[in-house]
Design a protein around this motif. Structure first.
Motif, PDB file in Angstrom:
ATOM      1  N   THR A 105       1.241  -1.158  -0.585  1.00  0.00           N
ATOM      2  CA  THR A 105       0.082   0.069  -0.018  1.00  0.00           C
ATOM      3  C   THR A 105       1.100   1.770  -0.081  1.00  0.00           C
ATOM      4  N   ARG A 106       0.597   2.591  -0.134  1.00  0.00           N
ATOM      5  CA  ARG A 106       0.357   3.351  -0.411  1.00  0.00           C
ATOM      6  C   ARG A 106       0.572   4.761   0.565  1.00  0.00           C
ATOM      7  N   THR A 107      -0.635   3.918   1.383  1.00  0.00           N
ATOM      8  CA  THR A 107      -1.537   5.040   2.358  1.00  0.00           C
ATOM      9  C   THR A 107      -0.677   5.069   3.476  1.00  0.00           C
ATOM     10  N   LEU A 108      -1.015   5.951   4.609  1.00  0.00           N
ATOM     11  CA  LEU A 108      -0.324   5.913   5.739  1.00  0.00           C
ATOM     12  C   LEU A 108      -1.309   6.870   6.972  1.00  0.00           C
ATOM     13  N   TYR A 109      -1.563   5.419   7.275  1.00  0.00           N
ATOM     14  CA  TYR A 109      -2.913   5.860   8.547  1.00  0.00           C
ATOM     15  C   TYR A 109      -2.366   6.552   9.801  1.00  0.00           C
ATOM     16  N   CYS A 110      -2.845   7.676  10.604  1.00  0.00           N
ATOM     17  CA  CYS A 110      -2.124   8.016  11.446  1.00  0.00           C
ATOM     18  C   CYS A 110      -3.467   8.495  12.278  1.00  0.00           C
ATOM     19  N   GLY A 111      -3.671   7.758  12.904  1.00  0.00           N
ATOM     20  CA  GLY A 111      -4.691   7.495  14.760  1.00  0.00           C
ATOM     21  C   GLY A 111      -3.730   8.230  15.523  1.00  0.00           C
ATOM     22  N   SER A 112      -5.177   8.266  16.259  1.00  0.00           N
ATOM     23  CA  SER A 112      -5.210   9.029  18.124  1.00  0.00           C
ATOM     24  C   SER A 112      -5.804   8.573  19.056  1.00  0.00           C
ATOM     25  N   PHE A 113      -5.508   9.142  20.380  1.00  0.00           N
ATOM     26  CA  PHE A 113      -5.903   8.605  21.335  1.00  0.00           C
ATOM     27  C   PHE A 113      -6.667   9.488  21.762  1.00  0.00           C
ATOM     28  N   SER A 114      -6.398  11.282  21.384  1.00  0.00           N
ATOM     29  CA  SER A 114      -6.719  11.995  21.657  1.00  0.00           C
ATOM     30  C   SER A 114      -7.678  12.217  21.688  1.00  0.00           C
ATOM     31  N   LYS A 115      -8.671  12.140  20.792  1.00  0.00           N
ATOM     32  CA  LYS A 115      -9.847  12.555  20.760  1.00  0.00           C
ATOM     33  C   LYS A 115     -11.199  11.576  21.765  1.00  0.00           C
ATOM     34  N   THR A 116     -10.240  10.572  22.143  1.00  0.00           N
ATOM     35  CA  THR A 116     -11.652   9.778  22.947  1.00  0.00           C
ATOM     36  C   THR A 116     -10.504   9.715  24.319  1.00  0.00           C
ATOM     37  N   LEU A 117      -9.049   9.078  24.471  1.00  0.00           N
ATOM     38  CA  LEU A 117      -8.834   8.642  25.708  1.00  0.00           C
ATOM     39  C   LEU A 117      -8.474  10.481  26.345  1.00  0.00           C
ATOM     40  N   PRO A 135      -6.049  14.317  25.340  1.00  0.00           N
ATOM     41  CA  PRO A 135      -5.139  14.073  24.979  1.00  0.00           C
ATOM     42  C   PRO A 135      -3.171  15.249  25.430  1.00  0.00           C
ATOM     43  N   GLY A 136      -3.896  15.217  26.331  1.00  0.00           N
ATOM     44  CA  GLY A 136      -2.521  15.406  27.092  1.00  0.00           C
ATOM     45  C   GLY A 136      -1.928  14.256  27.271  1.00  0.00           C
ATOM     46  N   LEU A 137      -2.267  13.075  26.916  1.00  0.00           N
ATOM     47  CA  LEU A 137      -1.351  11.995  27.320  1.00  0.00           C
ATOM     48  C   LEU A 137      -0.138  12.110  25.777  1.00  0.00           C
ATOM     49  N   ARG A 138      -1.074  12.777  25.034  1.00  0.00           N
ATOM     50  CA  ARG A 138       0.178  12.664  23.854  1.00  0.00           C
ATOM     51  C   ARG A 138       0.527  11.173  23.390  1.00  0.00           C
ATOM     52  N   VAL A 139      -0.361  10.497  23.418  1.00  0.00           N
ATOM     53  CA  VAL A 139      -0.089   9.186  22.315  1.00  0.00           C
ATOM     54  C   VAL A 139      -1.274   8.851  21.405  1.00  0.00           C
ATOM     55  N   GLY A 140      -0.408   8.667  19.541  1.00  0.00           N
ATOM     56  CA  GLY A 140      -0.811   8.340  18.869  1.00  0.00           C
ATOM     57  C   GLY A 140      -0.390   7.950  17.758  1.00  0.00           C
ATOM     58  N   TRP A 141      -0.627   6.722  16.664  1.00  0.00           N
ATOM     59  CA  TRP A 141      -0.235   6.457  16.082  1.00  0.00           C
ATOM     60  C   TRP A 141      -0.107   6.439  14.665  1.00  0.00           C
ATOM     61  N   VAL A 142       0.767   5.205  14.058  1.00  0.00           N
ATOM     62  CA  VAL A 142       0.950   5.496  11.988  1.00  0.00           C
ATOM     63  C   VAL A 142       0.829   3.737  12.002  1.00  0.00           C
ATOM     64  N   CYS A 143      -0.230   4.028  10.852  1.00  0.00           N
ATOM     65  CA  CYS A 143       0.119   2.826  10.648  1.00  0.00           C
ATOM     66  C   CYS A 143       0.428   2.603   9.197  1.00  0.00           C
TER      67      CYS A 143
END
Length: 408
Positions: free
Chosen positions: A237-249, A251-259
Motif C-alpha cells: 500500500t501507499r496509504t499511511l494511516y495516522c491514528g490518535s487517542f487524543s479525541k477519545t481517551l 489528549p494530554g498523554l500525547r499518544v498516537g500512531w502510524v499504521c
C-alpha cells in the motif's frame, strides 16, 4: 546583541503561531462563550480508569520499565491492541506495521520530514487541518489543491510541480469528519483519491483523528482498508494511516500512531530516534490498559454527548442565522463549518464578536494554504452544553444579522 534573524534556517520563515492555540487562551475567560477550541470536553475523560492504570503500573512488575528508556517503535502491548483494531477494519497489520507517536501531530511532522524537500508539492484539501500545514511548512513545500472529483487531471499536478522544479510527494486529507469542515468523503471520493495517488505514484496520508466520533450515518471503509483490498495487503500500500487517542481517551498523554507498510515504519523509527528517542513509556502503558478495558464504552459515551451537542448547534443555527448563511451538517467529529456571504470577512468579525457578543470562533482563512477562505467560520460544539450552545449561536446570529443590515 546577536541578530537572530540572520542565522535562522530558511524554514524558520515558514513557522507561524497557531491562531487556534492563541484562541484557546480565551477558554480561561469566564465571560467568553468559546466555540474556538477543537478540544475534547475534560469532564468526559476516563480519569478514574487512568488513575487505576497508573497505580497498577507503578505498583507492579512493570514499574521499572515504565520509568526507563524504551524502544522507539512503542510499547508492544499497545501496538498489539492497535493491530487488533486495524484488523477489525480489514487491514492485515502486524505489530511491525505500527509506530507509536507523541500524538498524531508528531506523525504528521515526521512524515513531512521524511517526504518533503524544499519546493516539493503536497496536495491538501482546501481548506485543510491547520496543524498539518504547520507540520509541513517547516520543510518548505509548495501546496496544490487536492481535487478528488471526477474532473481531477493527474497530469496537471505533475506538470505544475515540474514547473516549480520538483515533484508531487503526497496527498494529505481526513476522510472522516475533517477538521475544519466536518465533512466525510463518500466511497467514490475515497476511490478517486487512491486513483489519483496511483496515477501520480505518490503517498496518501490519511489523518483519522476523528474517525471514532461517528454519531449517525453509514460508516465507510478507511483509505488504508481500500488500499489493502486493491493491492493485496498492507505491504503493497501507499496509504499511511495516522491514528490518535487524543479525541477519545486523553489528549494530554500525547499518544498516537502510524499504521503503514514496514519500510515506512522503519524510516519513522529513525526519525524518532533522532528526535525524542521514544514516546513516554508510562503513558503508553496506561493508554494500553484503559483501551483494553473500556475503549468502546468510552467512545460510545462521548459520541452520545457530542451528538446531542451537534444537534443543539444545528438547531440553533437554523433558528438564528440570517438568510445567505449556510453550514455543513456533519455526521460526527467536533466541528461545524459556516459559510458567510462572500463580502464578509470572518477575521475582521472575530474581534467585534469578542467585544460585543463575547463569542469566540476560528476564522476560516487559517485553514487555507493560500490564506483565502475569508468568509468562513469554524465552530466547535465539543466543550459546551446545549444551553450554552444555543445562547452562543444566538449571539453570533445576531452579530451576523447586524453586520449584514449595516452593509445593506
Amino acid at each position: 546583541m546577536l541578530d537572530w534573524e540572520k542565522i535562522y534556517a530558511t524554514r524558520a520563515k515558514r513557522m507561524g503561531a497557531s491562531e487556534i492555540r492563541e484562541l484557546l487562551k480565551l477558554l480561561e475567560q469566564p465571560d467568553i462563550i468559546s466555540f474556538a477550541g477543537g478540544i475534547p470536553d475534560p469532564a468526559l475523560f476516563p480519569a478514574e480508569a487512568f488513575q487505576d492504570a497508573y497505580s497498577d503500573i507503578l505498583s507492579g512488575p512493570e514499574a521499572g520499565a515504565a520509568l526507563q528508556y524504551s524502544v522507539s517503535e512503542g510499547y508492544p502491548r499497545l501496538r498489539e491492541w492497535i493491530v487488533k483494531r486495524m484488523r477489525a477494519r480489514g487491514i492485515d497489520a502486524n505489530v511491525e506495521n505500527i509506530f507509536i507517536t507523541s500524538g498524531s501531530q508528531q506523525g504528521l511532522d515526521y512524515l513531512g520530514k521524511l517526504f518533503l524537500s524544499p519546493n516539493d508539492t503536497a496536495l491538501v484539501t482546501w481548506p485543510t487541518y491547520l496543524g498539518a500545514l504547520q507540520a509541513f511548512n517547516a520543510y518548505e513545500p509548495r501546496y496544490d489543491k487536492l481535487d478528488f472529483s471526477s474532473n481531477a487531471v493527474p497530469e496537471a499536478y505533475g506538470e505544475a510541480a515540474e514547473k516549480a522544479g520538483s515533484r508531487v510527494k503526497f496527498a494529505y486529507l481526513s476522510a472522516d469528519f475533517a477538521n475544519p469542515t466536518g465533512e466525510s468523503l463518500t466511497p467514490m471520493e475515497r476511490e478517486r483519491v487512491l486513483d489519483l495517488a496511483e496515477a501520480l505514484d505518490i503517498a496518501v496520508i490519511e489523518d483519522a483523528a476523528y474517525r471514532a466520533l461517528r454519531f449517525d450515518g453509514e460508516r465507510h471503509k478507511t483509505l488504508l482498508t481500500m488500499d489493502c483490498e486493491r493491492n493485496g495487503g498492507i505491504e503493497n500500500t501507499r496509504t499511511l494511516y495516522c491514528g490518535s487517542f487524543s479525541k477519545t481517551l486523553s489528549p494530554g498523554l500525547r499518544v498516537g500512531w502510524v499504521c503503514a507498510a514496514t519500510p515506512i515504519i522503519k524510516r519513522l523509527v529513525l526519525a524518532k530516534q533522532a528526535a525524542d528517542l521514544h514516546s513516554p513509556t508510562i503513558n503508553q502503558m496506561a493508554v494500553a490498559r484503559v483501551a483494553e478495558k473500556s475503549f468502546n464504552e468510552q467512545a460510545e459515551k462521548i459520541c452520545k454527548v457530542y451528538g446531542e451537542r451537534r444537534d443543539a448547534m444545528l438547531a440553533a443555527l437554523e433558528e438564528t442565522m440570517p438568510e445567505g448563511v449556510s453550514w455543513i451538517r456533519p455526521e460526527g467529529g467536533m466541528f461545524i463549518w459556516i459559510t458567510l456571504p462572500e463580502h464578509m470577512d470572518a477575521a475582521a468579525l472575530l474581534p467585534l464578536s469578542l467585544k460585543t457578543e463575547k463569542v469566540a470562533f476560528v476564522p476560516g482563512n487559517a485553514f487555507y494554504a493560500d490564506g483565502s477562505g475569508h468568509n468562513h467560520i469554524r465552530v466547535s460544539f465539543s466543550c459546551a452544553d446545549p444551553a450554552t450552545i444555543r445562547e452562543g449561536i444566538s449571539r453570533l446570529g445576531r452579530l451576523v444579522s447586524n453586520e449584514l443590515a449595516a452593509a445593506a
